[in-house]
Enzyme design. Structure first.
Site, mmCIF file in Angstrom:
data_model
loop_
_atom_site.group_PDB
_atom_site.id
_atom_site.type_symbol
_atom_site.label_atom_id
_atom_site.label_comp_id
_atom_site.label_asym_id
_atom_site.label_seq_id
_atom_site.Cartn_x
_atom_site.Cartn_y
_atom_site.Cartn_z
ATOM 1 N N TYR D 135 0.945 -1.264 -0.023
ATOM 2 C CA TYR D 135 0.018 -0.089 -0.034
ATOM 3 C C TYR D 135 1.017 1.233 0.075
ATOM 4 O O TYR D 135 1.594 1.478 0.824
ATOM 5 C CB TYR D 135 -0.860 0.076 1.150
ATOM 6 C CG TYR D 135 -1.928 0.848 1.565
ATOM 7 C CD1 TYR D 135 -2.148 1.913 0.403
ATOM 8 C CD2 TYR D 135 -2.691 0.931 2.560
ATOM 9 C CE1 TYR D 135 -3.358 2.720 0.679
ATOM 10 C CE2 TYR D 135 -3.807 1.698 2.762
ATOM 11 C CZ TYR D 135 -4.016 2.784 1.845
ATOM 12 O OH TYR D 135 -5.089 3.441 2.080
ATOM 13 N N LYS D 163 -1.345 -1.552 -4.063
ATOM 14 C CA LYS D 163 -2.404 -0.539 -4.029
ATOM 15 C C LYS D 163 -1.777 0.593 -4.012
ATOM 16 O O LYS D 163 -0.949 1.267 -3.228
ATOM 17 C CB LYS D 163 -3.247 -0.702 -2.799
ATOM 18 C CG LYS D 163 -4.090 0.582 -2.668
ATOM 19 C CD LYS D 163 -5.294 0.313 -1.643
ATOM 20 C CE LYS D 163 -5.843 1.436 -0.927
ATOM 21 N NZ LYS D 163 -6.178 2.562 -1.888
#
Lengths: 307, 307, 307, 307
Positions: D135, D163
Site C-alpha cells: 500500500y 495498491k
C-alpha cells in the site's frame, strides 16, 4: 497562434559549445530535427532549456536563433523569473525577438497568495501584445498554480493555455473539467502519460524527451486524434523505456537537474544533432559509463546513433 | 571590510512611492535611521528588500542610493538569482555600484548537487574582486546549503561569511564548530534568538525586524559582547513580542511574504521613516485593521509612532 | 510529579538481546547508568526507544522494568499512536504500569485541524489520572503542534509540559513566551543547543544522546542553573562533537532512524551498559567500520569504553 | 483469491452510531450496497475506514462484521501500523477474522531505508498464510514505496498486489512496466483517473468515492474491459464532479482528513445507507450548510437521496 497551443511542442534544450558558449549551429540543427518530425511548435527557454542558468543575453539570442530557424513554426518563449517586473521585462524582450507567446510561472522564491498569483499574470498579460501561457511546475517553483486562480485567469482571457508540469494527472484532469469551456490550450509536460493526458482533454504536450525522440510523441498525438488508443499506448510504452535515460546519472555525484538535462543533451549528441553534450554552469557532466548506458537505451528504443 | 561581517547588519526594506517607484528619499531616511542606531553595516537587496520582485535596474539604483547615503558604513548587496551566470552579472553590477561584498544563495529553481553548489560559489568569487557571503535561506530557495559544502568553501577562502536564515540553530551551531577556525563571519538571520546565536558563536546578525527597531538589536549585540546575557535576553524578549507584527496579516487574504514584509514597511511608515508602506507587485496590501494592530504592537514595544 | 518536568530526563533506548527479545537486564543497567549520573527522570517509549517498532506487550513490559528499576525516579511513558482511542489505551496501560505521566503526539497518518489536535489531548487527559505531556516532533509525525493549540492546552491545564523535538528554537522560544505564565514544564529534545534552550526558558531536556553521556547533560543543566553559561557551553560543545555518532552510518545502506538509534545502542554497547547493539525489525545494523568510528568518537569525548 | 486483485474493491468507511460506537447494522447495509453494485471485493480498515483512529478491538470487529456480511466476496483488511512487529499482530488478527489478504504500508513515523522496507514486507508475509498487498500512500505515511523495492517484492512473490494511492500516475505507469511480468495485481486508489489507470495497466481500483457511488466505478471497470473508452470517460467525468464533495468542508474549521472522510459518510447518510455521519474522535463534524452542499452534488450526479 492557436496552432501553437495544440499538438507536440517540445521544450528545446539549449546547445552549448564545448567552451560553454551558445552553439547556434547546433540549435539550428535541433530546430530542424524537430521540424522534420512534424512538431506543431517549439518552446524555447523553459526548464529543459536550462533557462534558470542563462543570462538575459543568452535567453534572447537563443530565442532569436530559434525563431529564425523555425520557418514559420510558432515559437513559445519562457519568461521565467521570480517576480512580476522581472517577468515583464523578459516577456517584452521575447515579444521583440519574435516569440508567438510567453510561458510564465507564478512568482517564486517568495510565497504568494493565490490572488497575488492572479495579479502577477494580469500584469504580465497587460504588458505585452502576445498571449500568455500559465506554467505550473511546482517541482521547480515550489509554488503550485491553484485551481481557482487558473480558472479565473482562463475565464477572463488573461491566459490562453496551461502548461501542466505538475505530474499530477488527477489535478490536471479536474482542471480540464473546470476550464475546458474557455477554450484555452491544455498542454501536459509529462513524458510518461502523454497519451492518457490527451484522452483526458489535453490539447497537446510539451515533453522534454521530445527533444530526443520527437517522432514518437508526434505518433502519440496522431494516434489519439485518430482514436487509436492502442497504438498511442504502444508508442508511449516505448518512450517510457527510453525515459530511463534521465535516471542514469549517479545522484550521489551530480544533481537531479544536471542528470536529467544532461541525459537529453548526451542523447542528442549521440544522435548527432548537437555538437557537445555540455550543460550550463554550475552543472557537472555525466561520465563515460553513464553516456554508454544512455547510448544503449537509445539503441533499444530503435533510435539511430552516430557516436 | 571585515567590520561588515560582525555586529548588526540589517537587511533593508526597499521603500516605494505610492505609485510603486523606488523612493530614494525614504531609502536615505531609512539608512540614516539605521546608522543613527549604531548598526555595523547594511545589507541591500536581500529577501527583506523584496529583491525577487525588482528589476535589475531597481536593484542597482537601490544599491547606489544606499551606498551614497551610508557615509562609510559597509553595504553588502544581494546577488540573488537562479543560476551562476546570472548571479555573476548581479555581483559585477554590485561591485561597480560600491558594494562591500555580495550575498549569494545556492542556485535555485533547479536541484543542484552539493558539488555543483560549491562550483557555483567558486565561479562567482572568481568573477568579482569583492568578497562573497554565502546565504542559506531554504524557505525561499528550497535548496539548503549543505554543511560539507559550507566547510569546503570556508576553508578554501571562497566565502568570507555565512548568513544563516535557516531558522535551525542546531545546524548553525554545528556549522560554527566546523568552520570557526577559518575565521569567517557567522551571521544569523533570526529575529527571535539573536542573543543565543551570538552566544553560540555568531559574529553578528541580519534581522529583518532590525529595520523597525535597530536600537534593540544593537543593544543585544553589545550586551552579549559585554557578557551580560540577562540584558540581552530581556531585549530579545521585547523584540519577540514586537515580531508578532509579521503574523498580523490574514493569510487567507494576502500571502506569507507580503504579510511579513508589508508589516515591516507598515511599521516604518507608522514610525515616519518611509513615506509609503507600499510593497512590490504582485503583493497585496495590509488592510486598515491590520495596520492598526501593528501600530498597537509598536506602542507596546515602546517605539514612537507619528501616524 | 513536577520533579519530572524539570532537569535532565533522557529518552531511553530499548535494549534487545541478540535474538531480538527485550533485554530486561540491560534495561536495568541502563536505568542505573542514568540514575548514577543524577538525571531527574526517565522517559520510556519515546522515539529514541523505537516505540513505533514495538508491540503493545513490549511497550508495557519495558515500562514495568524501568519503573521497577527506577528507584523512585519518575518515569514518563510515551503513549504514541495515530489516533485518539489508540492513545487512550496506551495511556491507561502506562498508568497501570506505574508511569508518572504520558507523553503524547498529535494524531498522525491523518491530517488534523488544530482544533482536532486540541480535542485529541482533551480526550486523552480525561481518560487517565496521570498528567499529559505534549510531544511536538514533526520530523516523525509530519503534524506540528500549532502554537495556539499549545497555548489553549497549557492555559486550561490539559497538559502539564511540552516536549519540543522540532529543532526550531525560534518557535520554542516564542512558545515559552506565550505559555510560561501557566507554569507548564518546557522540555527541549535538542542534543545540540540544550544550554541555550535552558537560557531561553526551558525547564529541562530530553536528549537522546543523554543515553550515552548523561553526565554531560546533567553538567549543562547544573551550570545554567548556576548562571555559568561558559561552563555549560563548553560541555555542550563537547557533546556536539560526540553527537557526530548519529551521522556515521552510510545512509545509502541503512535508514536515517536506524543509523541514529543504532549509533546510540552501539555506543552503549561499547561502553558496556547494554549487552547487544541490536535494533528492532526492520532496521538494519551498523557495520564494523561504522562501529569503530563511533568508538573513536566516544574516546575523543573522554568516555570510557570496554569493547 | 486473485479475484480480489482485479476490479472494483471499495475501501469501506466505518459507520459509527451517533454515540461513536461501531454501527454493525449500518456496516452490513454498506456491504450490501456495494455488493449489489457488483463490486469485486471489499477493503476494510484502510485510510477511508479511519483505521488510524480505531482501537485494535474495533478493527477486528469491523472486519468480522464485513466478512460475515460479504457473502463470499473477498475482504481485504488493512494491517496498517508504524512498525513490523505491530503490523504482524494486525495481520494475524485479520487472518483469524477471515480476511482474504492484508494491505500493508511501509513503516512510518520512522524513516526507513528501501532495504528496510523490503525487510518489513518479508517479515509480514512470513508471519501469515494470507497474501500481502503493498500500500503506497505517501500523503499519509510520508514514506513512499520506492520502485526498486516494489520490483524486488513482486518478483520474489512477497506481495501479490500493489495498491497505489500516490496520485502519481506517471510513477504508477512506470511501475506497471517494471512489474507487470510478475502478474501481481495493480490497483489504483484514484477517484479521478480510474479509467486511465486501467488503460495504463491497472487491474483494478480502490476508490474511496466508491462507497458513495459504487455503480459508477463498476461501469468504468466494465467499459474499459470492453474497450469502450468513451463510455468509461463519460462515467469518470460524472464522478469527478461528484468528487467535489471532499472539498466542501471549510478547511479553516476542520481538518483535511475529517473533511474528506466526513463527506463520504455524510453522502452515505443522505443516501440512507448508514444511520449516522459521525466520524471517529478527534475529528470534527461538517456543518449543516456543508451537508446541504453535498446533498446538492449527489443530486446533480443523479444519485437518489432520502434525507
Amino acid at each position: 497562434m492557436t496552432v501553437a497551443l495544440r499538438g507536440v511542442i517540445p521544450p528545446l534544450v539549449t546547445p552549448l559549445t564545448d567552451e560553454g558558449e551558445l552553439d547556434s549551429a547546433s540549435l539550428e540543427r535541433l530546430v530542424g530535427h524537430l521540424a522534420d518530425a512534424g512538431v506543431d511548435g517549439l518552446f524555447v527557454g523553459g526548464s529543459s532549456g536550462e533557462v534558470a542558468l542563462q543570462t538575459d543575453d543568452v535567453r534572447v539570442r537563443t530565442l532569436q536563433v530559434a525563431v529564425a530557424a523555425a520557418g514559420g513554426l510558432p515559437v513559445l518563449a519562457g519568461a521565467i523569473d521570480t517576480g512580476t517586473a522581472r517577468v515583464v521585462e523578459h516577456a517584452r524582450r521575447a515579444q521583440d525577438a519574435g516569440a508567438a507567446g510567453v510561458v510564465v510561472t507564478p512568482p517564486f522564491y517568495v510565497a504568494p497568495h493565490p490572488d497575488e498569483i492572479v495579479a502577477h499574470y494580469r500584469a504580465v498579460a497587460a504588458a505585452v501584445d502576445i498571449p500568455v501561457i500559465a506554467y505550473d511546475i511546482p517541482s521547480a517553483t515550489h509554488v503550485p498554480l491553484p485551481l481557482p486562480a487558473l480558472q479565473a485567469l482562463a475565464e477572463e482571457g488573461t491566459i490562453v493555455a496551461l502548461k501542466d508540469s505538475s505530474g499530477d494527472l488527477g489535478r490536471f484532469r479536474v482542471a480540464v473539467e473546470r476550464v475546458a469551456h474557455t477554450g484555452i490550450g491544455l498542454l501536459t509536460g509529462s513524458e510518461v502519460f502523454a497519451d492518457l493526458a490527451l484522452q483526458a482533454g489535453a490539447t497537446g504536450m510539451v515533453p522534454g524527451l521530445g527533444n530526443v525522440d520527437p517522432d514518437g510523441y508526434v505518433r502519440i498525438q496522431r494516434a489519439v486524434e485518430a482514436g487509436d488508443h492502442a497504438a498511442a499506448a504502444a508508442e508511449q510504452l516505448r518512450l517510457i523505456e527510453l525515459f530511463q535515460i534521465v535516471d542514469v546519472a549517479d545522484r550521489t555525484r551530480i544533481g537531479f537537474t544536471a542528470g536529467a538535462l544532461g541525459a537529453f543533451k548526451a542523447a542528442l549528441h549521440l544522435r548527432g544533432v548537437i555538437a557537445s553534450p555540455r550543460t550550463f554552469a554550475p552543472f557537472l557532466p555525466l561520465d563515460d559509463a553513464e553516456v554508454a548506458r544512455i547510448r544503449g537505451l537509445l539503441v533499444e528504443a530503435g533510435l539511430p546513433v552516430i557516436r
